[in-house]
Design a protein around this motif. Structure first.
Motif, PDB file in Angstrom:
ATOM      1  N   ILE A  97      37.082  31.793  36.153  1.00 22.06           N
ATOM      2  CA  ILE A  97      37.756  33.051  35.851  1.00 22.06           C
ATOM      3  C   ILE A  97      37.879  33.779  37.174  1.00 22.06           C
ATOM      4  O   ILE A  97      36.895  33.903  37.915  1.00 22.06           O
ATOM      5  N   VAL A  98      39.079  34.258  37.475  1.00 23.64           N
ATOM      6  CA  VAL A  98      39.308  35.018  38.697  1.00 23.64           C
ATOM      7  C   VAL A  98      39.875  36.365  38.288  1.00 23.64           C
ATOM      8  O   VAL A  98      40.788  36.436  37.456  1.00 23.64           O
ATOM      9  N   THR A  99      39.337  37.433  38.863  1.00 21.12           N
ATOM     10  CA  THR A  99      39.804  38.775  38.540  1.00 21.12           C
ATOM     11  C   THR A  99      39.850  39.624  39.803  1.00 21.12           C
ATOM     12  O   THR A  99      39.125  39.344  40.763  1.00 21.12           O
ATOM     13  N   ARG A 100      40.727  40.621  39.812  1.00 21.34           N
ATOM     14  CA  ARG A 100      40.800  41.549  40.945  1.00 21.34           C
ATOM     15  C   ARG A 100      40.557  42.953  40.389  1.00 21.34           C
ATOM     16  O   ARG A 100      41.300  43.433  39.542  1.00 21.34           O
ATOM     17  N   ILE A 101      39.506  43.591  40.901  1.00 23.71           N
ATOM     18  CA  ILE A 101      39.130  44.929  40.488  1.00 23.71           C
ATOM     19  C   ILE A 101      38.963  45.779  41.747  1.00 23.71           C
ATOM     20  O   ILE A 101      38.185  45.410  42.637  1.00 23.71           O
ATOM     21  N   GLU A 102      39.695  46.894  41.801  1.00 18.45           N
ATOM     22  CA  GLU A 102      39.660  47.799  42.950  1.00 18.45           C
ATOM     23  C   GLU A 102      39.875  47.045  44.258  1.00 18.45           C
ATOM     24  O   GLU A 102      39.202  47.284  45.258  1.00 18.45           O
ATOM     25  N   GLY A 103      40.807  46.100  44.233  1.00 17.52           N
ATOM     26  CA  GLY A 103      41.181  45.357  45.426  1.00 17.52           C
ATOM     27  C   GLY A 103      40.316  44.161  45.753  1.00 17.52           C
ATOM     28  O   GLY A 103      40.691  43.318  46.558  1.00 17.52           O
ATOM     29  N   GLU A 104      39.155  44.048  45.141  1.00 20.68           N
ATOM     30  CA  GLU A 104      38.240  42.935  45.408  1.00 20.68           C
ATOM     31  C   GLU A 104      38.468  41.825  44.391  1.00 20.68           C
ATOM     32  O   GLU A 104      38.702  42.084  43.213  1.00 20.68           O
ATOM     33  N   ILE A 105      38.370  40.577  44.867  1.00 19.54           N
ATOM     34  CA  ILE A 105      38.512  39.424  43.979  1.00 19.54           C
ATOM     35  C   ILE A 105      37.127  38.904  43.624  1.00 19.54           C
ATOM     36  O   ILE A 105      36.268  38.736  44.496  1.00 19.54           O
ATOM     37  N   TYR A 106      36.920  38.667  42.319  1.00 20.00           N
ATOM     38  CA  TYR A 106      35.665  38.145  41.798  1.00 20.00           C
ATOM     39  C   TYR A 106      35.971  36.844  41.064  1.00 20.00           C
ATOM     40  O   TYR A 106      37.027  36.702  40.456  1.00 20.00           O
ATOM     41  N   CYS A 107      35.014  35.919  41.120  1.00 17.51           N
ATOM     42  CA  CYS A 107      35.218  34.616  40.494  1.00 17.51           C
ATOM     43  C   CYS A 107      33.926  34.190  39.796  1.00 17.51           C
ATOM     44  O   CYS A 107      32.824  34.411  40.319  1.00 17.51           O
ATOM     45  N   TYR A 108      34.083  33.606  38.612  1.00 15.87           N
ATOM     46  CA  TYR A 108      32.944  33.154  37.805  1.00 15.87           C
ATOM     47  C   TYR A 108      33.259  31.803  37.185  1.00 15.87           C
ATOM     48  O   TYR A 108      34.425  31.479  36.945  1.00 15.87           O
ATOM     49  N   VAL A 109      32.216  31.037  36.880  1.00 19.61           N
ATOM     50  CA  VAL A 109      32.389  29.834  36.073  1.00 19.61           C
ATOM     51  C   VAL A 109      32.822  30.303  34.687  1.00 19.61           C
ATOM     52  O   VAL A 109      32.240  31.228  34.127  1.00 19.61           O
ATOM     53  N   ASN A 110      33.867  29.689  34.134  1.00 16.39           N
ATOM     54  CA  ASN A 110      34.370  30.078  32.823  1.00 16.39           C
ATOM     55  C   ASN A 110      33.558  29.363  31.736  1.00 16.39           C
ATOM     56  O   ASN A 110      34.013  28.432  31.094  1.00 16.39           O
ATOM     57  N   ALA A 111      32.315  29.833  31.570  1.00 21.88           N
ATOM     58  CA  ALA A 111      31.418  29.273  30.558  1.00 21.88           C
ATOM     59  C   ALA A 111      30.479  30.387  30.103  1.00 21.88           C
ATOM     60  O   ALA A 111      29.642  30.843  30.877  1.00 21.88           O
ATOM     61  N   CYS A 112      30.654  30.829  28.877  1.00 27.04           N
ATOM     62  CA  CYS A 112      29.778  31.859  28.319  1.00 27.04           C
ATOM     63  C   CYS A 112      28.375  31.273  28.187  1.00 27.04           C
ATOM     64  O   CYS A 112      28.210  30.190  27.628  1.00 27.04           O
ATOM     65  N   PRO A 113      27.355  31.960  28.668  1.00 33.75           N
ATOM     66  CA  PRO A 113      25.996  31.422  28.600  1.00 33.75           C
ATOM     67  C   PRO A 113      25.439  31.279  27.179  1.00 33.75           C
ATOM     68  O   PRO A 113      24.397  30.665  26.993  1.00 33.75           O
ATOM     69  N   HIS A 114      26.138  31.791  26.178  1.00 35.39           N
ATOM     70  CA  HIS A 114      25.672  31.686  24.801  1.00 35.39           C
ATOM     71  C   HIS A 114      25.809  30.254  24.283  1.00 35.39           C
ATOM     72  O   HIS A 114      24.844  29.647  23.830  1.00 35.39           O
ATOM     73  N   GLN A 115      27.015  29.705  24.350  1.00 37.51           N
ATOM     74  CA  GLN A 115      27.246  28.337  23.883  1.00 37.51           C
ATOM     75  C   GLN A 115      28.023  27.496  24.895  1.00 37.51           C
ATOM     76  O   GLN A 115      28.454  26.398  24.593  1.00 37.51           O
ATOM     77  N   TYR A 116      28.206  28.023  26.072  1.00 32.48           N
ATOM     78  CA  TYR A 116      28.944  27.373  27.159  1.00 32.48           C
ATOM     79  C   TYR A 116      30.386  27.047  26.794  1.00 32.48           C
ATOM     80  O   TYR A 116      30.986  26.116  27.313  1.00 32.48           O
TER      81      TYR A 116
END
Length: 125
Positions: free
Chosen positions: A44-63
């Protein structure tokens, strides 16, 4: 920043291109796949207030991917990423879980290179 994302079998190497940075507009999120070791690696890639953030697209509940049931995973105020499978909420800037007793999203360090791409960090030296 924690390096838990590196524990995935097909985690991409530092310097791998995620996408063109112009695809990540302010206040939006995109669910993408990076091909690494001939396998898709969901991010997952998102841009908030000009900054880019990236995460593994896997919810820790059930992945399951956050976009399992819907591609609309960012809250209307842009502060939270939402799991479409069961509604868990995560801070858009940190990946910290805001609901329930779930773990946090696995953050991936990224940077924008001189060609205008979002790449897996750390910054090249």
């Amino acid at each position: 920043m924690h390096d838990a994302w590196r524990n995935y079998a097909n985690a991409p190497q530092a310097g791998a291109t995620v996408c063109s940075s112009h695809l990540i507009e302010e206040g939006t999120s995109r669910c993408l796949e990076i091909i690494s070791k001939d396998e898709p690696f969901p991010v997952i890639v998102t841009r908030i207030e000009g900054e880019i953030y990236c995460y593994v697209n896997a919810c820790p509940h059930q992945y399951l991917p956050l976009n399992y049931r819907s591609n609309s995973i960012i809250s209307s105020d842009k502060s939270r990423l939402l799991c479409s499978a069961h509604g868990a909420a995560f801070d858009s800037k940190t990946g910290n879980c805001l609901t329930g007793a779930f773990d946090n999203l696995d953050a991936i360090p990224v940077f924008e290179d001189q060609q205008g791409n979002v790449c897996i960090g750390p910054l090249p030296t």
